[in-house]
Design an enzyme around this catalytic site. Structure first.
Site, PDB file in Angstrom:
ATOM      1  N   HIS A 176     -25.953   4.397  -5.243  1.00  0.00           N
ATOM      2  CA  HIS A 176     -27.288   4.742  -5.727  1.00  0.00           C
ATOM      3  C   HIS A 176     -27.287   5.094  -7.207  1.00  0.00           C
ATOM      4  CE1 HIS A 176     -28.470   4.744  -1.568  1.00  0.00           C
ATOM      5  NE2 HIS A 176     -27.697   5.767  -1.269  1.00  0.00           N
ATOM      6  N   THR A 197      12.067   0.037  10.961  1.00  0.00           N
ATOM      7  CA  THR A 197      11.067  -0.255   9.914  1.00  0.00           C
ATOM      8  C   THR A 197      11.773  -0.477   8.592  1.00  0.00           C
ATOM      9  OG1 THR A 197      10.697   2.074   9.324  1.00  0.00           O
ATOM     10  CG2 THR A 197       9.372   1.177  11.114  1.00  0.00           C
ATOM     11  N   LYS A 245       6.947  -1.028   8.757  1.00  0.00           N
ATOM     12  CA  LYS A 245       6.973  -0.320   7.475  1.00  0.00           C
ATOM     13  C   LYS A 245       5.694  -0.652   6.720  1.00  0.00           C
ATOM     14  CE  LYS A 245      10.465   1.627   5.777  1.00  0.00           C
ATOM     15  NZ  LYS A 245      10.986   2.852   6.402  1.00  0.00           N
TER      16      LYS A 245
END
Lengths: 313, 313, 313, 313
Positions: free
Chosen positions: B262, B60, B15
Site C-alpha cells: 500500500h 544430510t 540438507k
C-alpha cells in the site's frame, strides 16, 4: 490462432498481518493479548479476476477493520477462539465468501517483577500494567471455516532447544560422497516449528481449553526432547509427536519442521589442545547449510490434513 | 490403558541451504552461477523414526557433499538442469529413497562495466572476472523426481513493481465495517512471488531452454503488469498469469502471491496543501498490514499441482 | 597534475561473528555459554593499506581460532572476562597491534523443566543437559584494550517492555505541521538498547562481578520503566539511567536508544463502538515510522565516552 | 546518603523511518523518488529528561508530517537537497532545537522496459508510469545542521561485488593459532558500505550536483575494485578510497566497512576430484564468521569527521 483460454484455480485474498493488541483491565491489574492476524477469503471470485469487477470483493481494508472491531466487541479469549469468531463472520455475512481462513501469531508477555535475586535488593511488588515481551517462541493458530466445519490448527515456531549430550549419529548409509564421521556424543539443537490439528470441528462438541491445550502440548514436546536419548533427529521428532498424541486426546495430527542446528566440535589439535565433550566441549554454532527434518505424526486412523508446506522454512 | 499407537505420515529430510558458487573460465572471461540448494529425500524411513535405526539414512552431510561434487563434475548449466541431475542421483543410487525434491535459489550477478554516463569519464572496458550482484529478484527452481516422472517448477520472488497511475479500486462490496473510500487513481505496487510448472516431465521429450524460458516468463509478467489498466490486483494477477500461459507453451500452470504494498496518499489538508495525484502525489509507503492476493492460473485442461502454501509469505 | 595524496585514517580489522558455544559439565549437570564474538584490531597497518604488504597482518582466521582455543583453555566465565582475555592477548603478543576491541553478544538459555502448572501432569525433574533458548534480550559486552587501560562496556538490546497505562504526552511544542492530539492515557512501549560503561579499567582494582552487575542493571532498568509515571519517553529514559547509576557504583555512564513502539488507539466510532482505554483498549501496533529517543546519562564528573552511534539502530 | 546526581549527556530525538514516495508527472512520463527519512533533533532538552516537561519538544509526529509536507511543497530533487531543507527548517523555526540531523535512505527504481533480448519477442515500448525496484545497493545521505554549517555525508550500502580471480593472500603474520594456508588465487567478495563527506558546508559555495557526484563516486569504487590486483582487502579498500578522492574534488573523506564474504574452495579430493580455480572452481559461500575491514581514507590535510561506528554492521 487464439491461444487456449486460461482458467482460474485456487485463489484467496485478504488483509495480512494486522497487528492488534487488546488490553483488559481488572482494577489495576491489566492483561494483554498481542496478535498478528491474517485473513484469507475464498469463494465466487471469477469476475474480479477475469474482468476487475469488484462487486463480490469485500475490501481487505474491511477485513482489517473487522479484526479491530471484534477485538473490542468480543475481546480476545484465545487466538483460536478469536479466529473462530472471525472465520465464521466472513462466511456467514458475505454470500460470495465460501471459505475463510484466519491465521494468527501470538506474542507472549510476562509481567515485570523482581527476579528471585533482585527481590532482596529492590523489594518492590509487581506492577499490574507493566510487561516485558517473553521473546521465546511464537504461538500460532489457524482456523478455517467452510460454512460447515471448522478446522483448527494450533502451533508454535522458533522454540529453540538444545541437548548438550545424549545424542549420537551412527550406523547410517554411506556412498561415495560420504565423509561424515560417526559420533556417539554430540550436541543436538533445533528450532521447533510444530503445527497440530484438533479433532474439534464445530460447537456440537465442547471446545478444547485452547490455552491449556497449547501449554500442555508445548510442555510435552519439551520434555520429550529432553528425555529422549537420540540416535537421530527423526527419532526425537517421532517421540515428540507421539507423546503429544498420547497425552492430548483433543489432538489428532501433528507436523514438525526441525532444522538441525549444527554445533560442530572444533578441532583444537593444531593448538595442542584436546576437545573432548566429556571434559567440556567447545563448539562452533553453524548457520548454513543445516539438516532439515520434517514429518507428520498421526493418531492411528486419522487422516493427514496439515499441508506439508505449512511448516517449511 | 495404552494410548493408541501413532503413525508416521509424510516425511522428508536433507540438507537445506548449501551455498554453492561455480566459476567457469573462458580465457579471461569468467562466468558465475551462485546457488542456494536444498535437498529433501523421502522413502522407506519408518525405522529411523520409530527406532533411531539409521541404516536407510544417507546423511544430510552427504547430500551437501554431492551438491559440491556435482557442481565440479557436471557444472551448473541452469538451476533446473542441476536440480534434475541431483534429484535423479539420489533416487537412482539409494534404494530406500523413493522421491527426491531439490529446491534452488539463484542470485544473479552482472559484470562490472561503466554505465552509459561513466564511459565518458572512465573509459575502461569491462573486466572479465569482476561482478556486482544484481540484487533484484531471486530466481527459484524446484525439481521433484519419484523414479518415474520429473516435475519442474520455476519461479521468482521479491520482484518489486509499481505503477504510479492506471489503477483504481471501486465498486466493491460494503458491510458495516467498511470505511475505505473508492479511488480512481492510486499507486499499485507489489512484490511478485510466482511459481510456474513446466509440462516437461522427462527426457523422452526435449527439455525447455530453461534460462530463456525464465527470462521470457519474467518479461511477460513485467509487461503485463505495466500494460494492464488495473481495477483490482486480482485482475492484474490474472492478466499476468494468462499472458505467461498464452506466450509460453512449455508452461501449464502458474501461481502468484502478490502482497498489495500500500502507498497511501497523505492527507496534507491540515497544512493547507493539496495532494492531487494528477499534480504529483506524495505517498506513505506502509509496511503492515497489507493486502495479500494469491491465485493459480491454469492452462485449460491442466491439473493444478502447485501447492497453495508454496508461494505464501 | 597529480592529485594530492590520500591519507589513511582510523582503521581496524578482524573476524566478526565467531559463534562459540562452551559446554561445561559438573557431573550430569551441564552449563552453557553461547557467544557471538567479533574482534577488531588496530595498529601499524599503513603498509597493508598502501601496498598490500601483509607482514603485520595477523589473519582474521587466526583471530577466530584464538576465540575457540581460549574458550577451551580458559573457559568462558562471563562475556566481559572472556573479552578481557582476548583483547589483552592480541595487544601483548602482536607488536603491530596497538589496540584490540572485542565485541560479544550472549544468548541466554534456560533449563528445560516443568512449569508450575505442568509439574502436576508431568512429574519429571529437570534434566541437566537440556536447554531452551530464552529468546528475550541479547546481552552485549565490548572490551577495548590499548596496552594501558581497559574499557568495558556492558549492555543489552531487544528487551521489549510495555506499560499499558501510566503514560501521557501533553504540553508539547506546536507548529504549523502539528496535528497530534494530546493524550493522558496511552500505551508506552519500547525495545531497550542500552550500553553502560564500567569505571574499572585494569586489574589494579578488583573486577566487578560482571554477571551480577548485569543482572542488577537490567533489573533496575525494568523496575524504573515500570514505576515511572511517564510524561514523555525522555523522562522515562532519564529515570532508567539515573537509577542504574544511583544503585550500581561500578557504572559511570549509560546510553540508551529507545524506539517509541507506537500503539495507536484504534478509532472504532465508525462502527458505533467506543474504545476507551479505561474500559479495555484496542490498539494497532505500528512498525514504521517510530519515534526514536537516544541519550546518555552520566555520573556527575564522569566523562562521556560511549559513542553516540554505538547504540543507534 | 543521597547518591550523587546524574547528568544528561548527548541526546537527540525525532521520528525514524518515515517512508515517503514522491511521484512527479511530466505528461505521461512519471518520475519516482522513494525515501526513508529519519530525523534527529538536539538542543535545550534538559527539562523533558529531568521532569517530563514537553514545552520544548516538537512531537516526533510533527517531524513526520513535515517530511510529507515538504515533499509536496518543495519536491525531492535529491536526498541531499531534501535533507538540507529539512535540517535547516527545524533549527531555524524551533528555538530550542540547536542541531538537526536528517538521515535518508533511497531505493532506486528502473523503468519497466523490454530487455535487449525481449524486444524482439514483445515489441512494446516503455510505459512511463511503470517501475521495477532495482534492488541493488541502497543510497544513503546524512545532513547535519547546527545553525552555522552543514555537514553532508553521502553513501551507499549493500553493494555486493566479487572478483573471481586476481586476489591473493600471502606473507601474513603467523602465531601459534595460525592455520590458514596462503593462496595466490582466491575469490574476493564484499558487500560495500561506504560513507563520504563533502567539503560543501553552506550556500556561500555552490552545491555539488549530488546525483552526479554519487553516481561517479559509485562508479569509481566499482572500477577500482575491479581493476585492483588485490593482495589484501585492506589494499583494495585504500585503492577504492584514494580513487574517489582523486577523481571527485568535492569529497574530502570516505569511510568503508567491507565484510570479507568468504568463498572457500571446496575440498573435493575425497571424491577423487580436483578443484583447481584455473579450471573452474567450486566454492562454498560462507555466512559467519566473516572478516571485517574498516578504514577511513582522507584527503591530505582534511580532518576526519565520519564516526567510526557510522558504517559498522
Amino acid at each position: 490462432m487464439t491461444p487456449p483460454p486460461s482458467v482460474l484455480g485456487q485463489n484467496q485474498y485478504g488483509k495480512a498481518e494486522t497487528r492488534v493488541v487488546k488490553v483488559t483491565r481488572e482494577g489495576r491489574t491489566h492483561h494483554l493479548r498481542d496478535l498478528n492476524v491474517s485473513i484469507a477469503l475464498s469463494g465466487a471470485m471469477e469476475r474480479v479476476h477475469h474482468a476487475g469487477d469488484n462487486a463480490h470483493v469485500l475490501p481487505t481494508d474491511t477485513t482489517k477493520n473487522t479484526v479491530f472491531a471484534f477485538a473490542r466487541k468480543y475481546g480476545i479469549d484465545t487466538p483460536e477462539d478469536f479466529g473462530i469468531l472471525l472465520a465464521r463472520h466472513f462466511v456467514e455475512t458475505q454470500e460470495a465468501i465460501h471459505t475463510a481462513r484466519v491465521r494468527i501469531e501470538e506474542y507472549a508477555w510476562d509481567r515485570i517483577e523482581p527476579g528471585p535475586d533482585q527481590r532482596r535488593f529492590i523489594g518492590a511488588e509487581e506492577i499490574g500494567h507493566s510487561f516485558v515481551r517473553r521473546g521465546q517462541e511464537i504461538r500460532t493458530a489457524q482456523v478455517t471455516y467452510d460454512g460447515q466445519d471448522f478446522e483448527v490448527l494450533s502451533g508454535l515456531r522458533e522454540l529453540t532447544v538444545l541437548n548438550s549430550t545424549a545424542s549420537e549419529f551412527r550406523g547410517y548409509a554411506k556412498d561415495e560422497y560420504t565423509t561424515l564421521a560417526e559420533t556417539d556424543d554430540r550436541v543436538l539443537a533445533t528450532s521447533v516449528t510444530a503445527v497440530w490439528r484438533h479433532s474439534w470441528s464445530g460447537d456440537e462438541r465442547p471446545r478444547p481449553h485452547w490455552d491449556r491445550s497449547h501449554q500442555q502440548a508445548r510442555g510435552h514436546m519439551l520434555r520429550s526432547f529432553a528425555e529422549t536419548y537420540s540416535r537421530s533427529l527423526q527419532q526425537t521428532l517421532f517421540q515428540m509427536g507421539s507423546r503429544v498424541l498420547a497425552k492430548r486426546h483433543e489432538i489428532d495430527e501433528i507436523r514438525f519442521s526441525l532444522p538441525n542446528k549444527h554445533h560442530f566440535l572444533v578441532d583444537l589439535e593444531p593448538f595442542g589442545l584436546s576437545n573432548d565433550p566429556e571434559d567440556g566441549g567447545v563448539y562452533f554454532a553453524a548457520d548454513r547449510p543445516y539438516g532439515l527434518i520434517e514429518a507428520t505424526v498421526l493418531r492411528d486412523g486419522a487422516t493427514a490434513r496439515i499441508p506439508e508446506e505449512l511448516t517449511s522454512p
